[in-house]
Design an enzyme around this catalytic site. Structure first.
Site, PDB file in Angstrom:
ATOM      1  N   HIS A   1      22.633  37.285  43.991  1.00 56.59           N
ATOM      2  CA  HIS A   1      23.714  37.117  44.960  1.00 56.59           C
ATOM      3  C   HIS A   1      23.826  38.425  45.756  1.00 56.59           C
ATOM      4  O   HIS A   1      23.703  39.513  45.180  1.00 56.59           O
ATOM      5  CB  HIS A   1      25.024  36.822  44.217  1.00 56.59           C
ATOM      6  CG  HIS A   1      26.162  36.451  45.105  1.00 56.59           C
ATOM      7  ND1 HIS A   1      26.931  37.390  45.749  1.00 56.59           N
ATOM      8  CD2 HIS A   1      26.658  35.235  45.480  1.00 56.59           C
ATOM      9  CE1 HIS A   1      27.868  36.771  46.462  1.00 56.59           C
ATOM     10  NE2 HIS A   1      27.721  35.463  46.316  1.00 56.59           N
TER      11      HIS A   1
ATOM     12  N   CYS B   1      39.517  50.600  36.272  1.00 55.72           N
ATOM     13  CA  CYS B   1      40.588  51.245  35.494  1.00 55.72           C
ATOM     14  C   CYS B   1      41.997  51.122  36.078  1.00 55.72           C
ATOM     15  O   CYS B   1      42.871  50.490  35.515  1.00 55.72           O
ATOM     16  CB  CYS B   1      40.261  52.721  35.286  1.00 55.72           C
ATOM     17  SG  CYS B   1      38.715  52.992  34.415  1.00 55.72           S
TER      18      CYS B   1
ATOM     19  N   LYS C   1      45.122  58.169  27.743  1.00 56.58           N
ATOM     20  CA  LYS C   1      44.813  57.697  29.093  1.00 56.58           C
ATOM     21  C   LYS C   1      45.836  56.660  29.556  1.00 56.58           C
ATOM     22  O   LYS C   1      46.014  55.628  28.927  1.00 56.58           O
ATOM     23  CB  LYS C   1      43.409  57.093  29.110  1.00 56.58           C
ATOM     24  CG  LYS C   1      42.922  56.714  30.491  1.00 56.58           C
ATOM     25  CD  LYS C   1      41.442  56.370  30.470  1.00 56.58           C
ATOM     26  CE  LYS C   1      40.909  56.158  31.884  1.00 56.58           C
ATOM     27  NZ  LYS C   1      39.458  55.982  31.908  1.00 56.58           N
TER      28      LYS C   1
ATOM     29  N   HIS D   1      39.091  46.692  30.815  1.00 57.34           N
ATOM     30  CA  HIS D   1      37.992  45.857  31.324  1.00 57.34           C
ATOM     31  C   HIS D   1      36.840  45.992  30.348  1.00 57.34           C
ATOM     32  O   HIS D   1      36.980  46.626  29.295  1.00 57.34           O
ATOM     33  CB  HIS D   1      37.566  46.280  32.737  1.00 57.34           C
ATOM     34  CG  HIS D   1      37.327  47.754  32.878  1.00 57.34           C
ATOM     35  ND1 HIS D   1      36.254  48.394  32.298  1.00 57.34           N
ATOM     36  CD2 HIS D   1      38.052  48.719  33.495  1.00 57.34           C
ATOM     37  CE1 HIS D   1      36.326  49.689  32.563  1.00 57.34           C
ATOM     38  NE2 HIS D   1      37.403  49.917  33.280  1.00 57.34           N
TER      39      HIS D   1
ATOM     40  N   ASP E   1      39.040  51.722  26.852  1.00 59.94           N
ATOM     41  CA  ASP E   1      38.451  51.560  28.176  1.00 59.94           C
ATOM     42  C   ASP E   1      37.088  50.893  28.013  1.00 59.94           C
ATOM     43  O   ASP E   1      36.363  51.183  27.063  1.00 59.94           O
ATOM     44  CB  ASP E   1      38.294  52.951  28.816  1.00 59.94           C
ATOM     45  CG  ASP E   1      38.160  52.901  30.324  1.00 59.94           C
ATOM     46  OD1 ASP E   1      37.292  52.165  30.819  1.00 59.94           O
ATOM     47  OD2 ASP E   1      38.927  53.613  31.003  1.00 59.94           O
TER      48      ASP E   1
END
Length: 523
Positions: free
Chosen positions: A253, A82, A130, A316, A42
């Site tokens: 931004h 996730c 997981k 990610h 993760d």
């Protein structure tokens, strides 16, 4: 650990001697199908797997996989959070097709994944750790906060990111739950897999290097503590740690500013604080690498390494204070760029692939390894033509892969649905309906830190990339669909809360903790 590393490096070359790759479907069926081990961590920044990021922390087993396999230099998540990311990985479909909009909304529990298909075709299957790709299990608060992000004021903030050190030079097992799952996977290999006459596929999901929930229950409560021991911190080259450049708050931004605010990162941070967060994060990556290493060592000890394709990736990345943020939920490289390495029989050694690829490619790759025909509806493409030894049909298959990848984000911490089109040269990011929020355009070869949004400077390129994005996904329509879903879910949730609504909404970010002990949190 050092002796093991030395030993595994010495034996590796002979252990990974592999049969010649299959060049056509007939030979593929004739050859015995290899075993497959997929390790998914993760929050792992993919840039750490190649230079210059690889200089900042010792990752011996990732380096081992690079030397003896193929590494993908431009691999991306299809959604930088996730549950939606994992839904894409297990389904082989883009986020707008699975409608896995946030960390509460994933795949249907009985969805047919690549593992189910492999099991139907004779593979022994096992998964540990997981998973996080089905609806309703990850984060109830996300179901609510995805709607509340649309209000005109800024919501209550997360806890500020913190560090926590175990001052023990010998403490290796910091993330105990991950180590337990790694041990379970190893025991399964030793006691079950070794006896199978059929090929097997093993999945191991790790929580590291995701930050931990903060130990305090006060204003800093939240999943925001970077936690490690002196043992792992010593693997980090502190002199190489880069303090990221930040734009002034006034120049950010608007979506980035919203994210930075909700993550409690708009205040002052010293260079030391930022460097510490990054160092601790890298140390957590080193511990993750060690768990991957335990799996590789076990496969070698059982004489399975030469019969097994090993894949390592992550759902990610982790911003670790780049762009004045931690966590993910962003299309910046630290958040969206993932590691992806493959080694095993037929996989080319010491090869780096620059093509843009993404996590939806895992599904067709798994089926391709097993010699199973690929469904026509998949969003991804097999990685084998890019990672296998040269074969006659490589060029033909390679040309089928589009020169772009798509990533989307619809969850909380961002106040507009976000879409990224990544090509070899450009990163184009569009928001919401494409009109109400200005897009971003980056040339990563000239601006690797993504500080210069050149969308307005190059309107023709911006327009061309936007048209390409719209040909892949009607993103204004998808944004409107997500907006409707969020509203419906919020109304359902509000009705279920009844008279407690005012109390719960006031403590929304901690709703799950609130439910465990309402009196404590009400006080």
């Amino acid at each position: 650990m050092p002796m093991l590393l030395l030993w595994v490096s010495v034996v590796a070359v002979s252990a990974l001697a592999a049969p010649a790759p299959r060049t056509d479907g007939q030979r593929r069926r004739a050859a015995p199908a290899p075993n497959v081990v997929l390790v998914v961590s993760d929050s792992f920044d993919g840039r750490l797997t190649f230079h210059p990021g690889s200089q900042v922390v010792k990752l011996p087993f990732i380096n081992f996989m690079k030397t003896h396999g193929t590494s993908f230099l431009n691999a991306y998540t299809n959604s930088p959070i996730c549950c939606p990311s994992r839904a894409a990985m297990w389904s082989g479909l883009f986020t707008h097709l699975t409608e896995s909009w946030n960390n509460f909304k994933g795949l249907d529990p009985n969805y047919t994944t690549w593992m189910d298909v492999m099991e139907e075709h004779g593979y022994q299957t096992q998964k540990f750790g997981k998973l996080d790709y089905t609806s309703g299990h990850h984060s109830i608060s996300n179901r609510v906060e995805a709607w509340t992000r649309d209000v005109a004021f800024l919501l209550r903030q997360e806890g500020k990111p913190m560090v926590n050190l175990i001052p023990n030079k010998a403490k290796e097992r910091v993330m105990e739950a991950d180590w337990r799952n790694t041990d379970r996977a190893i025991n399964w290999l030793r006691k079950e897999a070794i006896n199978y006459t059929k090929p097997f596929v093993l999945y191991l999901g790790l929580n590291l290097p995701h930050p931990y929930p903060s130990p305090s229950s006060g204003e800093n409560f939240g999943s925001s503590t970077f936690h490690t021991s002196l043992f792992w911190l010593k693997k980090v080259s502190h002199d190489v740690i880069k303090i990221p450049k930040w734009l002034p708050l006034s120049e950010m931004h608007p979506v980035d500013y919203y994210s930075s605010y909700t993550k409690n990162c708009t205040g002052k941070f010293t260079d030391k604080e930022i460097k510490n967060i990054r160092a601790f994060y890298y140390a957590m990556c080193a511990e993750t690498d060690a768990m991957l290493g335990e799996i590789i060592l076990t496969l070698h000890q059982l004489d399975l390494l030469q019969k097994t394709i090993v894949i390592y990736t992550s759902d990610h990345g982790e911003l670790a204070m780049e762009h004045r943020q931690f966590y993910k939920m962003s299309m910046y490289e630290a958040s969206a760029h993932v590691p992806l390495l493959i080694m095993g029989p037929g996989i080319k050694a010491n090869q780096q692939v620059s093509n843009v690829v993404s996590l939806v490619d895992i599904y067709p790759t798994m089926l391709d390894i097993a010699g199973i025909p690929l469904p026509q509806n998949l969003s991804g493409y097999s990685l084998l033509p890019l990672s296998s030894e040269p074969s006659k049909n490589k060029r033909k298959v390679k040309n089928l892969r589009p020169p772009w990848i798509l990533s989307e984000f619809h969850g909380c911490n961002v106040n507009a649905s976000t879409y990224m089109l990544r090509t070899n040269q450009w990163k184009y990011i569009a928001y919401s309906d494409g009109v109400s929020v200005l897009p971003q355009l980056f040339d990563l070869s000239l601006d690797p830190d993504e500080l210069n949004n050149i969308a307005a400077k190059f309107p023709e390129i911006t327009f061309s990339l936007d048209q390409k994005l719209r040909s892949i996904i009607n993103y204004p329509k998808v944004s409107a669909s997500v907006h409707r879903y969020n509203k419906e879910q919020f109304i359902m949730w509000k009705q279920s809360i009844g008279q407690n609504y005012s109390n719960v909404i006031a403590n929304l970010r901690w709703h799950q903790e609130w439910l465990k002990n309402p009196e404590k949190y009400e006080n």
